[in-house]
Design a protein around this motif. Structure first.
Motif, PDB file in Angstrom:
ATOM      1  N   GLY A  58       0.821  -1.207   0.000  1.00 48.68           N
ATOM      2  CA  GLY A  58       0.000   0.000   0.000  1.00 48.68           C
ATOM      3  C   GLY A  58       0.854   1.255   0.000  1.00 48.68           C
ATOM      4  O   GLY A  58       0.577   2.219  -0.723  1.00 48.68           O
ATOM      5  N   LEU A  59       1.934   1.241   0.792  1.00 45.87           N
ATOM      6  CA  LEU A  59       2.818   2.405   0.859  1.00 45.87           C
ATOM      7  C   LEU A  59       3.577   2.629  -0.446  1.00 45.87           C
ATOM      8  O   LEU A  59       4.079   3.730  -0.682  1.00 45.87           O
ATOM      9  CB  LEU A  59       3.816   2.233   2.008  1.00 45.87           C
ATOM     10  CG  LEU A  59       3.227   2.318   3.420  1.00 45.87           C
ATOM     11  CD1 LEU A  59       4.305   2.040   4.456  1.00 45.87           C
ATOM     12  CD2 LEU A  59       2.595   3.679   3.658  1.00 45.87           C
ATOM     13  N   ALA A  60       3.672   1.609  -1.272  1.00 44.12           N
ATOM     14  CA  ALA A  60       4.337   1.774  -2.563  1.00 44.12           C
ATOM     15  C   ALA A  60       3.640   2.821  -3.427  1.00 44.12           C
ATOM     16  O   ALA A  60       4.244   3.399  -4.334  1.00 44.12           O
ATOM     17  CB  ALA A  60       4.377   0.435  -3.305  1.00 44.12           C
ATOM     18  N   ARG A 141       2.227   8.211 -11.537  1.00 42.87           N
ATOM     19  CA  ARG A 141       1.716   7.112 -10.707  1.00 42.87           C
ATOM     20  C   ARG A 141       2.668   5.911 -10.803  1.00 42.87           C
ATOM     21  O   ARG A 141       2.351   4.908 -11.458  1.00 42.87           O
ATOM     22  CB  ARG A 141       0.312   6.706 -11.159  1.00 42.87           C
ATOM     23  CG  ARG A 141      -0.735   7.813 -11.049  1.00 42.87           C
ATOM     24  CD  ARG A 141      -2.097   7.315 -11.518  1.00 42.87           C
ATOM     25  NE  ARG A 141      -3.095   8.354 -11.567  1.00 42.87           N
ATOM     26  CZ  ARG A 141      -3.880   8.702 -10.551  1.00 42.87           C
ATOM     27  NH1 ARG A 141      -3.760   8.071  -9.396  1.00 42.87           N
ATOM     28  NH2 ARG A 141      -4.766   9.665 -10.683  1.00 42.87           N
ATOM     29  N   PRO A 142       3.815   5.985 -10.140  1.00 47.14           N
ATOM     30  CA  PRO A 142       4.755   4.858 -10.198  1.00 47.14           C
ATOM     31  C   PRO A 142       4.377   3.703  -9.281  1.00 47.14           C
ATOM     32  O   PRO A 142       5.056   2.675  -9.265  1.00 47.14           O
ATOM     33  CB  PRO A 142       6.073   5.496  -9.740  1.00 47.14           C
ATOM     34  CG  PRO A 142       5.644   6.581  -8.806  1.00 47.14           C
ATOM     35  CD  PRO A 142       4.352   7.119  -9.375  1.00 47.14           C
ATOM     36  N   ALA A 147       5.141  -1.463  -6.516  1.00 47.64           N
ATOM     37  CA  ALA A 147       4.541  -2.599  -5.814  1.00 47.64           C
ATOM     38  C   ALA A 147       4.974  -3.924  -6.440  1.00 47.64           C
ATOM     39  O   ALA A 147       5.285  -4.889  -5.728  1.00 47.64           O
ATOM     40  CB  ALA A 147       3.018  -2.477  -5.837  1.00 47.64           C
ATOM     41  N   ALA A 148       5.008  -3.970  -7.773  1.00 47.33           N
ATOM     42  CA  ALA A 148       5.446  -5.193  -8.448  1.00 47.33           C
ATOM     43  C   ALA A 148       6.908  -5.497  -8.122  1.00 47.33           C
ATOM     44  O   ALA A 148       7.279  -6.657  -7.889  1.00 47.33           O
ATOM     45  CB  ALA A 148       5.257  -5.050  -9.954  1.00 47.33           C
ATOM     46  N   ALA A 154      10.411  -9.506  -2.455  1.00 45.92           N
ATOM     47  CA  ALA A 154       9.941 -10.360  -1.362  1.00 45.92           C
ATOM     48  C   ALA A 154      10.069 -11.840  -1.707  1.00 45.92           C
ATOM     49  O   ALA A 154      10.338 -12.670  -0.833  1.00 45.92           O
ATOM     50  CB  ALA A 154       8.490 -10.023  -1.032  1.00 45.92           C
ATOM     51  N   VAL A 155       9.878 -12.163  -2.973  1.00 42.77           N
ATOM     52  CA  VAL A 155       9.993 -13.560  -3.399  1.00 42.77           C
ATOM     53  C   VAL A 155      11.456 -13.985  -3.490  1.00 42.77           C
ATOM     54  O   VAL A 155      11.832 -15.084  -3.049  1.00 42.77           O
ATOM     55  CB  VAL A 155       9.290 -13.763  -4.755  1.00 42.77           C
ATOM     56  CG1 VAL A 155       9.590 -15.148  -5.314  1.00 42.77           C
ATOM     57  CG2 VAL A 155       7.784 -13.570  -4.601  1.00 42.77           C
TER      58      VAL A 155
END
Length: 208
Positions: A58-60, A141-142, A147-148, A154-155
């Motif tokens: 969300g913060l992204a 809007r980056p 987020a991606a 994270a993965v």
């Protein structure tokens, strides 16, 4: 001048993305309570790490600003505007994380301070990534790209991080304290990156 910006900045915050991430995080955190499950400590830790990632996603979107190119010439510098966005959201994020912790089963809840440090580091990484995207691109809007990228990190991080770093250890692992020393260093490092990425590049600022 900064006080005068509070209202306009508040209205332009990405409330839809922040609200969706917050609601999903609370839903995930409250699943054991809602189902009557009694997760093991490692499961609760994994749950909290997942919820922290949801919040960071969300913060992204925090620096998404459709009017970005219109605000470049204003007297208030971009670092101040970005810091104001962060300051407006931070208390809400703290309340949200407190609710997340309270929703998790107390019997299997990992150390709160250390887990919160991990969440802060991941949130700082999201903000720094957004600041970097704003500095290096002209996107208004980056957030989706950030987020991606955060999901990809994270993965890959648990798979590619050197074994000696031991970031993703369990609470009963002897390396737990050392791991969180590294989490603290990571949080500070990405916060510095976020601060460095704040100023508008000189060429863009002067219109060249």
């Amino acid at each position: 001048m900064t006080v005068d910006l509070i209202g306009p900045v508040w209205r332009t915050l990405p409330w839809r993305a922040l609200g969706a991430a917050g609601a999903l995080g609370l839903l995930v955190a409250g699943t054991p309570l809602a189902t009557g499950a009694e997760p093991a400590p490692w499961q609760t830790l994994l749950l909290l790490r997942g919820v922290a990632l949801i919040g960071a996603l969300g913060l992204a979107f925090l620096l998404d600003d459709p009017a970005r190119h219109l605000t470049v010439p204003v007297p208030t510098r971009r670092p101040v505007r970005q810091a104001l966005r962060l300051a407006l959201v931070a208390p809400l994020a703290a309340l949200w994380w407190t609710a997340v912790l309270l929703l998790t089963p107390s019997a299997s809840r990992p150390p709160v301070g250390a887990t919160t440090l991990e969440a802060v580091a991941v949130a700082a990484l999201a903000f720094a990534s957004a600041a970097l995207a704003v500095r290096l691109t002209d996107e208004t809007r980056p957030g989706p790209f950030v987020a991606a990228s955060l999901l990809l990190i994270a993965v890959l991080a648990p798979l590619l991080a050197p074994e000696g770093w031991a970031l993703f250890v369990q609470a009963d692992d002897p390396r737990w304290p050392v791991a969180h020393d590294r989490w603290a260093v990571l949080a500070v490092a990405v916060a510095v990156v976020g601060a460095v990425c704040g100023p508008e590049p000189l060429g863009r600022r002067t219109g060249r």
